[in-house]
Design a protein around this motif. Sequence first.
Motif, PDB file in Angstrom:
ATOM      1  N   VAL A 150     -26.099  -9.310   9.203  1.00 31.33           N
ATOM      2  CA  VAL A 150     -24.162  -9.328   9.230  1.00 31.33           C
ATOM      3  C   VAL A 150     -23.685 -10.264  10.200  1.00 31.33           C
ATOM      4  N   TYR A 151     -22.649 -10.858   9.232  1.00 33.48           N
ATOM      5  CA  TYR A 151     -22.124 -11.841  10.368  1.00 33.48           C
ATOM      6  C   TYR A 151     -20.339 -10.694  10.858  1.00 33.48           C
ATOM      7  N   ALA A 152     -20.268 -10.348  11.952  1.00 33.23           N
ATOM      8  CA  ALA A 152     -19.312 -10.089  11.919  1.00 33.23           C
ATOM      9  C   ALA A 152     -17.833 -10.694  12.776  1.00 33.23           C
ATOM     10  N   MET A 153     -16.932 -10.941  13.077  1.00 33.07           N
ATOM     11  CA  MET A 153     -16.072 -12.216  12.666  1.00 33.07           C
ATOM     12  C   MET A 153     -14.629 -11.463  13.732  1.00 33.07           C
ATOM     13  N   THR A 154     -14.610 -11.779  14.478  1.00 33.99           N
ATOM     14  CA  THR A 154     -13.796 -11.238  15.591  1.00 33.99           C
ATOM     15  C   THR A 154     -12.096 -11.626  14.683  1.00 33.99           C
ATOM     16  N   GLY A 155     -11.552 -10.829  14.694  1.00 35.27           N
ATOM     17  CA  GLY A 155     -10.192 -11.089  14.102  1.00 35.27           C
ATOM     18  C   GLY A 155      -9.081 -11.356  15.376  1.00 35.27           C
ATOM     19  N   TRP A 156      -7.968 -11.193  14.861  1.00 38.72           N
ATOM     20  CA  TRP A 156      -6.492 -11.406  16.000  1.00 38.72           C
ATOM     21  C   TRP A 156      -6.403 -10.331  16.723  1.00 38.72           C
ATOM     22  N   GLN A 157      -6.394  -8.948  16.804  1.00 33.66           N
ATOM     23  CA  GLN A 157      -6.586  -8.578  16.922  1.00 33.66           C
ATOM     24  C   GLN A 157      -7.848  -7.787  18.316  1.00 33.66           C
ATOM     25  N   GLN A 158      -8.763  -8.613  18.143  1.00 33.80           N
ATOM     26  CA  GLN A 158      -9.741  -7.448  18.927  1.00 33.80           C
ATOM     27  C   GLN A 158      -9.640  -8.683  19.585  1.00 33.80           C
ATOM     28  N   GLN A 159      -8.950 -10.478  19.605  1.00 30.99           N
ATOM     29  CA  GLN A 159      -9.096 -11.619  20.346  1.00 30.99           C
ATOM     30  C   GLN A 159      -8.556 -11.271  21.083  1.00 30.99           C
ATOM     31  N   ALA A 160      -7.232 -10.933  20.668  1.00 33.35           N
ATOM     32  CA  ALA A 160      -5.781 -10.732  21.968  1.00 33.35           C
ATOM     33  C   ALA A 160      -6.231  -9.496  22.414  1.00 33.35           C
TER      34      ALA A 160
ATOM     35  N   MET B 201      -7.718 -11.059  31.274  1.00 26.83           N
ATOM     36  CA  MET B 201      -8.192 -11.364  32.272  1.00 26.83           C
ATOM     37  C   MET B 201      -8.400  -9.529  32.794  1.00 26.83           C
ATOM     38  N   PHE B 202      -7.510  -8.819  32.618  1.00 28.45           N
ATOM     39  CA  PHE B 202      -7.184  -7.678  33.434  1.00 28.45           C
ATOM     40  C   PHE B 202      -6.989  -7.186  31.652  1.00 28.45           C
ATOM     41  N   SER B 203      -7.697  -6.898  31.044  1.00 31.11           N
ATOM     42  CA  SER B 203      -7.541  -6.165  29.574  1.00 31.11           C
ATOM     43  C   SER B 203      -8.238  -5.245  30.088  1.00 31.11           C
ATOM     44  N   PRO B 204      -7.964  -3.433  30.002  1.00 30.39           N
ATOM     45  CA  PRO B 204      -8.397  -2.080  29.943  1.00 30.39           C
ATOM     46  C   PRO B 204     -10.028  -1.812  28.850  1.00 30.39           C
TER      47      PRO B 204
END
Length: 312
Positions: A200-210, A215-218
């Motif tokens: 399966v190919y799982a693409m990174t969506g814009w929400q996951q990208q954001a 750098m300091f994401s929780p």
Amino acid sequence: MLFGRSKGAGAAPSEEAADRAAESLRSIEAGGLPLAARERLAKLGQEKPGFFSSDLTTNEFLLMRQAGFRAITQVMGSCFYNVGWQYMPGGYGFMSGQVFELDVPTKAWQEARRLALSRLAEEARLAGADAVVGVRIERGAYEWARGVVEFIAVGTAVKCDRFDIGEDKPVLSNLSGQDFAKLYLNGYWPVGIVAGTTLVYAMTGWQQQASSGWMFSPNQELPDFTRGVHAARQAAMHRVHAQAADLGSPAGLVGMRFELETEEVERSTGNDTEVTDMIVIVHALGTAIVELANRPEPTQTYLALPLNEVTR
């Protein structure tokens, strides 16, 4: 003469050897075994019980003997398979956040394993076996041959000396010798291995990208990749259940094992930026079983039950 080489060394093979090589090649192309392997196993199946080889432990061997089964020989099936070209996504916003199956490599892996298992079963049949226990499947990939996968299936062929099993071909099981014996002694019988692989190919969506790009994401879940794992597992189990249905009406599946592999893929989204997608590979393997029609009491007397009387 140096190293004892004969005068004929390096000479062209005889016509008989060429014919045998051609016949072996035709057999392999048809999904079978080389000629020499067929001859060796057929001879083994005609011989009286004697010396054997197996990968059974001492406990497995003794429990199998207690249940009335003797080891014949180790059997193996292998397959090298070329994986065809698969279209991959790319570009900004292309199916962003979506999950889809890579059907070309999925079909290739399924077929490679099927061929390896069918050759293992053919070796067991030629050796006169009733079943193969402890089947394990190993996979390989090689830098010198990108796009080629290898499947090797190995197990121990066994035969029941107490009565005729009544099967046309040996049944395969990934259960250990101990589990196989316990299964049989408690009124169940395996009807075959079931297996499924899905890529399966799982693409990174814009929400996951954001959410993961800072750098300091929780601490947080990456939902697109989680969705990919669940989709791959569901598709693999769908194939397993379809194979179980083809075996009749089994009582259930035992010895289920799952293996998960992942591979990161960098994808350009335009404007000189990239995101990380993921390829998820799930392998599922188990044994389908049926219950004997006349289930015995848990005593030694049930060793003489006929195995061809099963509940369907």
